[in-house]
Design an enzyme around this catalytic site. Sequence first.
Site, short mmCIF file in Angstrom:
data_model
loop_
_atom_site.label_atom_id
_atom_site.label_comp_id
_atom_site.label_asym_id
_atom_site.label_seq_id
_atom_site.Cartn_x
_atom_site.Cartn_y
_atom_site.Cartn_z
CE LYS A 114 -1.40 2.59 3.13
NZ LYS A 114 -1.27 3.94 2.34
N GLY B 123 7.91 4.96 7.44
CA GLY B 123 7.09 6.39 7.48
C GLY B 123 7.27 6.82 8.93
CB SER B 124 5.63 9.74 10.80
OG SER B 124 4.30 9.08 11.09
CB THR B 125 8.31 8.11 15.02
OG1 THR B 125 9.69 8.07 14.59
CG2 THR B 125 8.66 7.49 16.57
N GLY C 195 4.27 4.56 12.87
CA GLY C 195 5.05 3.50 13.53
C GLY C 195 4.63 2.89 14.82
CD GLU D 209 14.48 0.90 8.34
OE1 GLU D 209 15.00 1.81 8.81
OE2 GLU D 209 15.08 -0.44 8.06
CB CYS E 287 14.40 8.99 6.92
SG CYS E 287 15.12 7.79 5.65
CD GLN F 191 6.61 17.56 6.20
OE1 GLN F 191 6.01 16.97 6.58
NE2 GLN F 191 7.64 18.11 6.66
CD GLU G 232 11.90 13.39 10.55
OE1 GLU G 232 10.52 12.88 10.87
OE2 GLU G 232 12.33 12.42 9.63
P1 NAD Z 1 3.39 8.58 7.56
O1 NAD Z 1 3.74 7.64 8.82
O2 NAD Z 1 2.32 9.50 7.72
O3 NAD Z 1 2.92 7.58 6.31
C1 NAD Z 1 3.52 6.57 5.99
C2 NAD Z 1 2.37 5.26 5.50
O4 NAD Z 1 1.70 4.68 6.51
C3 NAD Z 1 1.49 5.71 4.30
O5 NAD Z 1 1.55 4.94 3.46
C4 NAD Z 1 0.36 6.06 5.20
O6 NAD Z 1 -0.97 5.94 4.49
C5 NAD Z 1 0.26 4.91 6.14
N1 NAD Z 1 -0.57 4.98 7.30
C6 NAD Z 1 -1.04 6.24 8.02
N2 NAD Z 1 -1.61 5.76 9.14
C7 NAD Z 1 -1.62 4.63 9.18
C8 NAD Z 1 -2.13 3.31 10.23
N3 NAD Z 1 -2.90 3.90 11.25
N4 NAD Z 1 -1.83 2.36 10.09
C9 NAD Z 1 -0.79 1.92 9.09
N5 NAD Z 1 -0.59 2.69 8.11
C10 NAD Z 1 -0.83 3.92 8.18
O7 NAD Z 1 4.78 9.08 6.86
P2 NAD Z 1 5.08 9.91 5.73
O8 NAD Z 1 4.75 11.25 6.16
O9 NAD Z 1 4.54 9.35 4.60
O10 NAD Z 1 6.50 9.61 5.59
C11 NAD Z 1 7.39 10.90 6.08
C12 NAD Z 1 8.10 9.91 7.40
O11 NAD Z 1 8.65 8.80 6.98
C13 NAD Z 1 9.22 10.81 8.06
O12 NAD Z 1 9.25 10.90 9.51
C14 NAD Z 1 10.52 10.14 7.64
O13 NAD Z 1 11.72 10.52 8.49
C15 NAD Z 1 10.13 8.61 7.64
N6 NAD Z 1 11.02 7.69 6.69
C16 NAD Z 1 11.80 7.24 7.32
C17 NAD Z 1 12.80 6.37 6.41
C18 NAD Z 1 13.61 5.45 7.19
O14 NAD Z 1 14.10 4.30 6.29
N7 NAD Z 1 13.80 5.45 8.40
C19 NAD Z 1 12.70 6.44 5.09
C20 NAD Z 1 11.77 7.33 4.53
C21 NAD Z 1 10.86 8.01 5.34
#
Ligand code: NAD
Length: 487
Positions: free
Chosen positions: A186, A237-239, A242, A259, A293, A340, A391
């Site tokens: 997804k 995605g975001s912490t 996560g 991640e 990230c 953002q 961040e």
């Molecule tokens: P986000 O957490 O908002 O979304 C990431 C994904 O999670 C999206 O596909 C979203 O639809 C999905 N999502 C949202 N709510 C959910 C839920 N309740 N359950 C399951 N999935 C859900 O993150 P973002 O804004 O898309 O990305 C930016 C963040 O990602 C930043 O904090 C960045 O540092 C981090 N990031 C980390 C890495 C790494 O490798 N550590 C790499 C790239 C980005």
Amino acid sequence: MHNQATSNVSFNLHSILDNPFRLLINGKLVACDRTFDVFNPANNEVIAQAPVGSSSQLETAIEAAKAAFSNWASLSADERGDYILKYADALEERKEALAALLTLEQGKPFHTMATEEVNAAIYWVREVAKRRLPIETIEDTDDHVVEVHHTPLGVVGAITPWNFPVLLGLWKIAPCLVTGNTMVLKPSPYTPLTSLFFGEIAAKIFPAGVLNIVSGGNELGQQMTEHPDIAKISFTGSTQTGQKVMQSGATNLKRITLELGGNDAAVVLDDADWESIIPTLFWAAFGNSGQWCIAVKRLYVHSSIHTQFVKAFVQFAQDKKVGNGMDPTTDLGPIQNKMQYDKLVSLFRDTQKQGYKVPLGGVIDESLAGNFVPITIVDNPPEDSRIVQEEPFGPILPIIAFNDVDDVVARVNATPYGLAGSVWGRDRARAIEVSKRIQAGTVWVNEIHIHGVDIPFGGHKMSGMGVENGHEGLCEFTNTKTYMFKK
Ligand code: NAD
């Protein structure tokens, strides 16, 4: 700042953009009743409609992945590797279109970062297809054998963010499939098109159900994390999200790789060859407009060189061009989405309100049609300022002075994050000693952002759990199974 020019590349996209984007479920490309707008962040115009996968379509995708699992897992790793190599070849044939689509939906410059992301992703797919997890013999005595096997988990749910949608998606697909699992992916609702496009390419390559791609809202992510037939979630995605993934994944004790976010520091020691490293540090902080990230988000520079360093850094940064990623002269594209962008507007306002020194940038022109944010440097803000503690995920960088190595190490580590970091100094042994004290999953010395198929990558503390890439990353797509035989 905002240049509307586009290169010829965009014209190749008409055939892609004029056809409806579809989900990939059980080997078939499937339309949806509902769609949502996908915007070009360089002008906020709608570029395409993406399908909103329904809960029951996601259910069908998971069922298909479950049904495909036993046949796929029973193939040899070489047979699975051959499929994945064919996939890499098919992606290669469409790589220019994929990169252009990436620029259109994500914003990053086509001629540099978008092309590099697509090339790196295809390289990854091709290399991972060749990796194996051999059986390890732990004991082999006169009367006893102990072997460790790595067996696939079943259906893996992959959830990806909007900053590197191609690379991060394919980073998950290749190791998941080569180790014998099937997948439902997804993508982020902000950048679904590239994933749907590589799904369309996959439809012609893999047996039905092995790879499924379902776009839609965040609730689909939640449904995946709660689903009893998904054995593992590979999440980037975001912490904050996560943490939710981990909570709902507890229902059936899913394997989980997270991640997450970071607030990476670079430490420039007093003996660093500081002039020569400025270009590297600039791109490490501002590449992808800071939406990375592992971008350098805090730059600590020894006070003996801090003033000269800031001056030279500003000089290097000031002629870099922020603009439409389709314009070949653009160095940095727009911020990918309004959410953002609005966060950055708030952070910029705080920086202005607090009266911090801003030798470059500092004011967002909110009248522009695209989500453009100027390259901004904040000179020595206090350690507890928002710009140091949060961040930012945008093109703004605090350059902070320090006197004492123990003090800077404490400041670098005083964060809930622990993704990566770097140390820069001529005395290599000393720089390595400092790097060992940084609490992060990856630490570079006198270089930065080196990645490799065989190099594990993952965050410490609240930057994640587990790793991607390397032997360890492959193992995370498997169960460890121990066999013991009496001879
Ligand atoms: P986000 O957490 O908002 O979304 C990431 C994904 O999670 C999206 O596909 C979203 O639809 C999905 N999502 C949202 N709510 C959910 C839920 N309740 N359950 C399951 N999935 C859900 O993150 P973002 O804004 O898309 O990305 C930016 C963040 O990602 C930043 O904090 C960045 O540092 C981090 N990031 C980390 C890495 C790494 O490798 N550590 C790499 C790239 C980005």
